[in-house]
Enzyme design. Structure first.
Site, mmCIF file in Angstrom:
data_model
loop_
_atom_site.group_PDB
_atom_site.id
_atom_site.type_symbol
_atom_site.label_atom_id
_atom_site.label_comp_id
_atom_site.label_asym_id
_atom_site.label_seq_id
_atom_site.Cartn_x
_atom_site.Cartn_y
_atom_site.Cartn_z
ATOM 1 N N THR A 51 0.845 -1.189 0.000
ATOM 2 C CA THR A 51 0.000 0.000 0.000
ATOM 3 C C THR A 51 0.880 1.238 0.000
ATOM 4 O O THR A 51 2.079 1.169 0.272
ATOM 5 C CB THR A 51 -0.913 0.066 1.241
ATOM 6 O OG1 THR A 51 -0.121 0.342 2.395
ATOM 7 C CG2 THR A 51 -1.709 -1.211 1.424
ATOM 8 N N CYS A 52 0.291 2.362 -0.276
ATOM 9 C CA CYS A 52 1.001 3.633 -0.185
ATOM 10 C C CYS A 52 0.436 4.434 0.987
ATOM 11 O O CYS A 52 0.494 5.644 1.012
ATOM 12 C CB CYS A 52 0.905 4.402 -1.490
ATOM 13 S SG CYS A 52 -0.780 4.676 -2.048
ATOM 14 N N SER A 53 -0.125 3.742 1.951
ATOM 15 C CA SER A 53 -0.733 4.365 3.117
ATOM 16 C C SER A 53 0.081 4.058 4.365
ATOM 17 O O SER A 53 0.726 3.016 4.450
ATOM 18 C CB SER A 53 -2.157 3.819 3.291
ATOM 19 O OG SER A 53 -2.714 4.273 4.504
#
Length: 88
Positions: A51-53
């Site tokens: 993820t990019c979170s």
């Protein structure tokens, strides 16, 4: 939450409920992906989840849920970068 750099309005428009909803969707998608990999046999393949979170609800919570729901394991990617983070 990973799109904040492209759309700064996300910071003020997203709610906790939105983040939790993303976590639920990611859990459903991963369960289906694992089932698809396992369709032809127990050793169906390798899946990468990224993820990019920085949200725990979209990362650690999702991974822990999947580990409890399916017979899968984590593999060391052998990548030497980053530092251990805080989860709570």
């Amino acid at each position: 939450l990973g799109v904040i750099s492209r759309d700064p309005s996300v910071k003020v428009q997203r709610t906790i409920k939105d983040v939790l909803r993303c976590g639920v969707l990611q859990k459903e998608l991963l369960l289906n992906a694992i089932d698809a990999l396992s369709y032809k046999g127990k050793d169906g393949g390798i899946m990468v989840y990224s993820t990019c979170s920085v949200s725990v609800a979209e990362n650690e919570d999702v991974v822990n849920y999947i580990l409890k729901k399916r017979d899968v394991k984590l593999l060391d990617a052998g990548l030497d970068f980053g530092k251990p983070g805080f989860t709570r």
